[in-house]
Structures are given as C-alpha cells and as structure tokens.
Design an enzyme around this catalytic site. Structure first.
Site, PDB file in Angstrom:
ATOM      1  N   LYS A   1      -7.711  -6.220  -2.990  1.00  0.00           N
ATOM      2  CA  LYS A   1      -6.889  -7.282  -3.594  1.00  0.00           C
ATOM      3  C   LYS A   1      -6.083  -8.051  -2.559  1.00  0.00           C
ATOM      4  O   LYS A   1      -5.877  -9.250  -2.704  1.00  0.00           O
ATOM      5  CB  LYS A   1      -6.010  -6.752  -4.727  1.00  0.00           C
ATOM      6  CG  LYS A   1      -4.993  -5.704  -4.337  1.00  0.00           C
ATOM      7  CD  LYS A   1      -4.298  -5.179  -5.583  1.00  0.00           C
ATOM      8  CE  LYS A   1      -3.150  -4.243  -5.224  1.00  0.00           C
ATOM      9  NZ  LYS A   1      -3.474  -3.208  -4.219  1.00  0.00           N
TER      10      LYS A   1
ATOM     11  N   ARG B   1       3.977  -2.980 -10.202  1.00  0.00           N
ATOM     12  CA  ARG B   1       3.258  -1.708 -10.140  1.00  0.00           C
ATOM     13  C   ARG B   1       3.733  -0.739 -11.208  1.00  0.00           C
ATOM     14  O   ARG B   1       3.196   0.360 -11.292  1.00  0.00           O
ATOM     15  CB  ARG B   1       3.485  -1.067  -8.771  1.00  0.00           C
ATOM     16  CG  ARG B   1       2.353  -1.305  -7.755  1.00  0.00           C
ATOM     17  CD  ARG B   1       2.769  -0.656  -6.456  1.00  0.00           C
ATOM     18  NE  ARG B   1       1.728  -0.313  -5.557  1.00  0.00           N
ATOM     19  CZ  ARG B   1       1.377  -1.024  -4.489  1.00  0.00           C
ATOM     20  NH1 ARG B   1       1.931  -2.189  -4.264  1.00  0.00           N
ATOM     21  NH2 ARG B   1       0.459  -0.578  -3.672  1.00  0.00           N
TER      22      ARG B   1
ATOM     23  N   ARG C   1     -10.156   1.912   7.320  1.00  0.00           N
ATOM     24  CA  ARG C   1      -9.380   0.671   7.368  1.00  0.00           C
ATOM     25  C   ARG C   1      -8.474   0.647   8.602  1.00  0.00           C
ATOM     26  O   ARG C   1      -7.795   1.615   8.912  1.00  0.00           O
ATOM     27  CB  ARG C   1      -8.535   0.517   6.103  1.00  0.00           C
ATOM     28  CG  ARG C   1      -7.719  -0.765   6.099  1.00  0.00           C
ATOM     29  CD  ARG C   1      -7.308  -1.191   4.714  1.00  0.00           C
ATOM     30  NE  ARG C   1      -6.113  -0.532   4.249  1.00  0.00           N
ATOM     31  CZ  ARG C   1      -5.435  -0.914   3.167  1.00  0.00           C
ATOM     32  NH1 ARG C   1      -5.879  -1.941   2.430  1.00  0.00           N
ATOM     33  NH2 ARG C   1      -4.367  -0.271   2.779  1.00  0.00           N
TER      34      ARG C   1
ATOM     35  N   ARG D   1      -2.786   2.533   9.242  1.00  0.00           N
ATOM     36  CA  ARG D   1      -1.518   2.724   8.543  1.00  0.00           C
ATOM     37  C   ARG D   1      -1.330   4.202   8.236  1.00  0.00           C
ATOM     38  O   ARG D   1      -2.278   4.869   7.826  1.00  0.00           O
ATOM     39  CB  ARG D   1      -1.521   1.928   7.229  1.00  0.00           C
ATOM     40  CG  ARG D   1      -0.998   0.512   7.395  1.00  0.00           C
ATOM     41  CD  ARG D   1      -1.234  -0.342   6.172  1.00  0.00           C
ATOM     42  NE  ARG D   1      -0.803   0.260   4.922  1.00  0.00           N
ATOM     43  CZ  ARG D   1      -0.928  -0.332   3.734  1.00  0.00           C
ATOM     44  NH1 ARG D   1      -1.457  -1.540   3.646  1.00  0.00           N
ATOM     45  NH2 ARG D   1      -0.531   0.268   2.638  1.00  0.00           N
TER      46      ARG D   1
ATOM     47  N   ARG E   1      -1.636   8.159  -3.429  1.00  0.00           N
ATOM     48  CA  ARG E   1      -1.441   6.765  -3.875  1.00  0.00           C
ATOM     49  C   ARG E   1      -2.316   6.472  -5.094  1.00  0.00           C
ATOM     50  O   ARG E   1      -1.906   5.754  -6.001  1.00  0.00           O
ATOM     51  CB  ARG E   1      -1.778   5.796  -2.732  1.00  0.00           C
ATOM     52  CG  ARG E   1      -0.731   5.859  -1.610  1.00  0.00           C
ATOM     53  CD  ARG E   1      -1.194   5.154  -0.359  1.00  0.00           C
ATOM     54  NE  ARG E   1      -1.287   3.714  -0.490  1.00  0.00           N
ATOM     55  CZ  ARG E   1      -1.911   2.924   0.369  1.00  0.00           C
ATOM     56  NH1 ARG E   1      -2.492   3.445   1.443  1.00  0.00           N
ATOM     57  NH2 ARG E   1      -1.933   1.630   0.187  1.00  0.00           N
TER      58      ARG E   1
HETATM   59  P1  AMP Z   1       0.547  -1.900  -0.433  1.00  0.00           P
HETATM   60  O1  AMP Z   1       0.542  -2.531   0.917  1.00  0.00           O
HETATM   61  O2  AMP Z   1       0.568  -2.882  -1.564  1.00  0.00           O
HETATM   62  O3  AMP Z   1      -0.551  -0.869  -0.590  1.00  0.00           O
HETATM   63  O4  AMP Z   1       1.938  -1.095  -0.550  1.00  0.00           O
HETATM   64  C1  AMP Z   1       2.247  -0.055   0.345  1.00  0.00           C
HETATM   65  C2  AMP Z   1       3.376   0.798  -0.217  1.00  0.00           C
HETATM   66  O5  AMP Z   1       4.540  -0.010  -0.419  1.00  0.00           O
HETATM   67  C3  AMP Z   1       3.100   1.422  -1.579  1.00  0.00           C
HETATM   68  O6  AMP Z   1       2.359   2.634  -1.485  1.00  0.00           O
HETATM   69  C4  AMP Z   1       4.526   1.656  -2.081  1.00  0.00           C
HETATM   70  O7  AMP Z   1       5.127   2.768  -1.439  1.00  0.00           O
HETATM   71  C5  AMP Z   1       5.245   0.410  -1.579  1.00  0.00           C
HETATM   72  N1  AMP Z   1       5.194  -0.681  -2.573  1.00  0.00           N
HETATM   73  C6  AMP Z   1       4.568  -1.887  -2.453  1.00  0.00           C
HETATM   74  N2  AMP Z   1       4.723  -2.619  -3.553  1.00  0.00           N
HETATM   75  C7  AMP Z   1       5.455  -1.865  -4.416  1.00  0.00           C
HETATM   76  C8  AMP Z   1       5.919  -2.068  -5.753  1.00  0.00           C
HETATM   77  N3  AMP Z   1       5.644  -3.188  -6.449  1.00  0.00           N
HETATM   78  N4  AMP Z   1       6.648  -1.064  -6.322  1.00  0.00           N
HETATM   79  C9  AMP Z   1       6.943   0.062  -5.651  1.00  0.00           C
HETATM   80  N5  AMP Z   1       6.509   0.335  -4.402  1.00  0.00           N
HETATM   81  C10 AMP Z   1       5.773  -0.622  -3.785  1.00  0.00           C
END
Ligand code: AMP
Length: 209
Positions: free
Chosen positions: A13, A88, A122, A153, A164
């Site tokens: 995404k 989320r 990744r 990461r 996750r």
């Molecule tokens: P992402 O890069 O979108 O995979 O986000 C990485 C991490 O950031 C997630 O595993 C969460 O720990 C945190 N995170 C990102 N967006 C949110 C959200 N909308 N609500 C809560 N935690 C978030």
C-alpha cells in the site's frame, strides 16, 4: 479526492500510495513515515512511539490522531490526500470521520505467508523512505532514488512481522467492514505485480471521477 489505503503491512500500500499521489498531485500522508521522522529527529513523541513500533505494536490512538489532525489542517490537503497506514483502529476511523469525509478506502490485500516472505526481503531507504526487495537490487545496497545506504527496518524482522500481522487482524481488519458499510470500500488483489495493482487502482479512481 480523499483516499485511505488499507491493508496488512507489506501488501504494497505504501508503494501504491506514493504512485497514486504522484499521478493525482495530492499529498501522500504515511503515519509510519511521520513517526519514523519523529524518531530520527529525536523528538519526545518519536521516542515514545519507538518502543511500540520496535515491538510491532500500535502507537496509542491519541498520539497518532494528533499527528494526522495537524497534517490534514495544512493547506496542501485542501484538494485531497492519501492516508497510508491511518486509520488502523475503529477509534481512529471514527475520529477521522469527524474531521473529513472519505471518498474511497482502497484495501490492498495479501495473505499472511506471502507477506512474511516479502518483508524478509524488504530493504528501506532511511533518507527518502523508498522500499525495495532484495531480489530486485542485484546486490546493490544503495537507494536508486537518493543514493543512501539501504537498511532493513527493525520491525521487518520475521518475528515482529508476525506480531504486526496479528495486530492487523485484531485491530485494523474490522475497518474493512467499517468502510464497506460506509459504501466506500474497494478491494484490490495485492499479489499482482506493482504495475497491475496500480492499473487496478487508477481504473477505479478514473472511473469514478
Ligand atoms: P507502517 O510504516 O505503516 O508499517 O507503520 C510502522 C509502525 O508505525 C506500525 O507498526 C505502528 O507501530 C506505527 N503506526 C503507524 N501508523 C499507525 C497508526 N495509524 N496507529 C498506530 N500506530 C501506527
């Protein structure tokens, strides 16, 4: 054009949100990127968020909602925006509904095993956030866009990815029903090539514009 990109971590995404944002000239708002930016700057909020992110847990709703509320108030969001990784949780979705209306929630979906396999390979650019799969890098370790050295990461490690995914199924998947009920959900098969997924999304957006 107010868009949300939903889907499990690693379904593509973020890649698609960046491509769609470039095509339609609207901002790509990734809460994950914003939180990683806060960590890199060493802000108090970033330090608090890091502990959750490293474990694959969600950052508390009130923190993320505050970040998004401020971002959506900026003038470049007036013509539309893409939210990637937000909302989320149902609380986040309900709060968002009180701030803006959403035209499309685009679900880029993929099964868990494919995700674990993808995430293990990744690599991410710490400078510009571009992502790559090691199979496409031909041994290179630098970002093709900005030249920085790529990293894995910490939350892309297989154990953290499994957590996750569990968090996704428990807390975020209910949003699929939420947006379906609101009549704005579109499902896209994330197992296709990047181009095919992009064409499917553009077909959807083009058709409804
Ligand atoms: P992402 O890069 O979108 O995979 O986000 C990485 C991490 O950031 C997630 O595993 C969460 O720990 C945190 N995170 C990102 N967006 C949110 C959200 N909308 N609500 C809560 N935690 C978030």
């Amino acid at each position: 054009m107010n868009l949300i990109f939903l889907g499990p971590p690693g379904a593509g995404k973020g890649t698609q949100a960046a491509m769609v944002a470039a095509k339609y000239g609207i901002p790509h708002i990734s809460t994950g990127d914003m939180l990683r930016g806060a960590i890199a700057q060493g802000t108090e909020m970033g330090l608090a968020a890091k502990a959750y992110m490293d474990k694959g847990e969600l950052v508390p709703d009130e923190v993320v909602i505050g970040v998004v509320r401020d971002r959506l108030a900026q003038s470049d969001c007036a013509k539309g925006f893409i939210l990637d990784g937000f909302p989320r949780t149902v609380v986040q979705a309900e709060t968002l509904a009180g701030i803006v209306s959403i035209d499309h929630a685009i679900l880029v979906d993929l099964d868990d095993e494919s995700i674990v396999a993808r995430m293990a390979g990744r690599r991410t650019c710490p400078a510009c956030q571009a992502t790559y799969h090691i199979d496409s890098l031909g041994g290179s370790q630098t970002c093709a866009k900005c030249g920085a050295t790529l990293i894995q990461r910490t939350d892309d490690a297989p154990e953290t990815v499994r957590n996750r995914l569990a968090v996704y199924h428990q807390k975020t998947q209910p949003l699929v029903d939420y947006y379906e009920g609101a009549g704005v959900l579109a499902r896209i098969d994330g197992s296709q090539t990047i181009d095919a997924v992009f064409q499917a999304i553009c077909g959807l957006l083009g058709a409804v514009r």
